[in-house]
Design a protein around this motif. Structure first.
Motif, short mmCIF file in Angstrom:
data_model
loop_
_atom_site.label_atom_id
_atom_site.label_comp_id
_atom_site.label_asym_id
_atom_site.label_seq_id
_atom_site.Cartn_x
_atom_site.Cartn_y
_atom_site.Cartn_z
N UNK A 274 1.99 2.79 -18.69
CA UNK A 274 0.79 1.96 -18.85
C UNK A 274 1.04 0.91 -19.93
N UNK A 275 0.22 -0.15 -19.96
CA UNK A 275 0.35 -1.14 -21.04
C UNK A 275 0.18 -0.48 -22.41
N UNK A 276 1.04 -0.83 -23.35
CA UNK A 276 0.94 -0.26 -24.70
C UNK A 276 -0.40 -0.56 -25.34
N UNK A 277 -0.95 -1.73 -25.06
CA UNK A 277 -2.19 -2.17 -25.71
C UNK A 277 -3.43 -1.90 -24.87
N UNK A 278 -3.27 -1.16 -23.78
CA UNK A 278 -4.41 -0.85 -22.92
C UNK A 278 -4.05 0.37 -22.08
N UNK A 279 -4.00 1.54 -22.71
CA UNK A 279 -3.48 2.73 -22.03
C UNK A 279 -4.43 3.92 -22.05
N UNK A 280 -5.71 3.65 -22.30
CA UNK A 280 -6.66 4.77 -22.39
C UNK A 280 -7.38 5.05 -21.07
N UNK A 281 -7.17 4.18 -20.08
CA UNK A 281 -7.78 4.40 -18.76
C UNK A 281 -6.91 3.68 -17.73
N UNK A 282 -7.12 4.03 -16.46
CA UNK A 282 -6.36 3.38 -15.39
C UNK A 282 -7.11 3.59 -14.09
N UNK A 283 -6.70 2.83 -13.07
CA UNK A 283 -7.29 2.97 -11.74
C UNK A 283 -6.55 4.09 -11.00
N UNK A 284 -7.26 5.13 -10.56
CA UNK A 284 -6.57 6.21 -9.84
C UNK A 284 -6.04 5.72 -8.49
N UNK A 285 -5.05 6.44 -7.99
CA UNK A 285 -4.50 6.13 -6.67
C UNK A 285 -5.57 6.33 -5.61
N UNK A 286 -5.86 5.32 -4.80
CA UNK A 286 -6.88 5.50 -3.75
C UNK A 286 -6.32 6.32 -2.59
N UNK A 287 -7.19 6.90 -1.77
CA UNK A 287 -6.72 7.64 -0.61
C UNK A 287 -5.94 6.73 0.34
N UNK A 288 -4.96 7.31 1.00
CA UNK A 288 -4.19 6.55 1.98
C UNK A 288 -5.05 6.34 3.22
N UNK A 289 -5.06 5.11 3.72
CA UNK A 289 -5.92 4.76 4.86
C UNK A 289 -5.14 4.89 6.16
N UNK A 290 -5.06 6.10 6.67
CA UNK A 290 -4.44 6.31 7.98
C UNK A 290 -2.94 6.09 7.97
N UNK A 291 -2.40 5.74 9.13
CA UNK A 291 -0.97 5.55 9.29
C UNK A 291 -0.53 4.24 8.62
N UNK A 292 0.76 4.14 8.34
CA UNK A 292 1.31 2.93 7.76
C UNK A 292 1.08 1.76 8.71
N UNK A 293 0.52 0.65 8.21
CA UNK A 293 0.25 -0.51 9.07
C UNK A 293 1.54 -1.19 9.50
N UNK A 294 1.41 -2.07 10.47
CA UNK A 294 2.55 -2.87 10.89
C UNK A 294 2.96 -3.81 9.75
N UNK A 295 4.26 -4.15 9.67
CA UNK A 295 4.67 -5.07 8.61
C UNK A 295 4.04 -6.44 8.79
N UNK A 296 3.84 -7.14 7.67
CA UNK A 296 3.25 -8.46 7.70
C UNK A 296 4.34 -9.52 7.69
N UNK A 297 4.10 -10.57 8.42
CA UNK A 297 5.04 -11.69 8.43
C UNK A 297 4.30 -12.95 8.83
#
Length: 297
Positions: A274-297
């Motif tokens: 985490x950032x040294x100057x901002x390490x007291x909280x963070x955004x938790x990992x969100x749930x995975x939304x289904x299968x891996x999507x198709x690659x973007x191009x």
């Protein structure tokens, strides 16, 4: 010629709105640019809740580009960077193999005022996705300015029509901020395979077709196009050479779905600093939304 017009999809964050343009179902990327968000415009009263801040969160495989028309955002990252960004300046953060950062509205919380700007992500090209992370800040007077006859342009990044920005890039690309007076015209040359024009304010015609504020016109390759301001307008032009298909999952971008899974596991297990100057909280990992999507191009 315009291939596609993408309207922004507005999302209310409580204190202000964000307009998402890229990725879009019918056009995921323009050159290396895989993400385009408009923040505001919004006039904020003092006392903005802390919930409006973007708490520490991770990235891999991309560079973030933050550019403001109004307001101020405070950036802190795991490299030790602590940098306020103000109108006309550029914060360029390259995640590479992994970085974490926060974005907080501390001055606006104290004083209130306008907030308006754009944040982009540029996917890193093959061979550079796992590069060392880095952060660079460029003052507004470091960017080259060009134009005449009612048109003022600022080259934020890359190279266009012989003008070169000092902002570090990792693949062939360009990103321009144009201000046009009513009736003024400018031309976007055909020197990259993929290009787009976003109308930040006012209303314009692109090769004779009207494009409303908040919309992005994706352009056909191979020909120069003309942008005409129907009234005073602010326009962002961007594009470049494709970097190849990319997968995107939350804040992670990669050419490999397995690398995205590893990034998710690393964040969930607390293996990303985490950032040294901002390490007291963070955004938790969100749930995975289904299968891996198709690659973007």
């Amino acid at each position: 010629m315009i291939e596609l017009i993408i309207p922004q999809r507005r999302r209310d964050l409580g204190s202000f709105e964000v307009g998402r343009v890229l990725p879009f179902a019918k056009r995921r990327m323009v050159g290396p640019y895989i993400f385009f968000d408009r923040m505001g415009p919004k006039n904020l009263a003092p006392g903005l809740p802390r919930e409006a801040d973007v708490r520490p969160h991770p990235h891999i495989g991309l560079s973030t580009i933050t550019y403001l028309y109004d307001g101020e955002i405070m950036h802190r990252d795991s490299l030790g960077s602590a940098q306020a960004i103000r109108p006309g300046e550029v914060n360029w953060m390259t995640a590479g193999r992994g970085i974490t950062h926060s974005e907080r509205f501390e001055r606006l919380r104290r004083e209130g005022g306008p907030l308006d700007g754009v944040q982009l992500w540029a996917a890193l090209p093959d061979g550079r996705e796992e590069m060392e992370p880095g952060f660079w800040h460029y003052a507004s007077d470091a960017l080259p300015v060009f134009g005449d006859d009612g048109v003022s342009g600022r080259l934020i990044a890359g190279q266009l029509a012989g003008v070169v920005s000092p902002v570090k890039v990792d693949s062939p690309q360009f990103y321009v901020h144009w201000t046009l007076r009513a009736g003024a015209r400018t031309s976007l040359p055909a020197e990259y395979r993929e290009r787009a024009v976003y109308v930040a304010s006012g209303e314009v015609e692109v090769d004779g077709q009207r494009v409303e504020v908040g919309s992005m016109a994706v352009l056909a390759a191979g020909t120069a196009i003309t942008v005409t301001a129907l009234g005073d307008a602010v326009v962002m032009a961007l594009g470049g050479e494709p970097v190849g298909p990319r997968y995107i999952d939350w804040n992670f971008v990669s050419s490999s779905p397995q690398r995205l899974e590893q990034a998710r596991a690393d964040w969930a297990a607390g293996r990303m600093k985490l950032p040294d100057l901002d390490n007291e909280e963070f955004i938790p990992l969100p749930p995975k939304l289904g299968a891996m999507p198709e690659p973007m191009s």
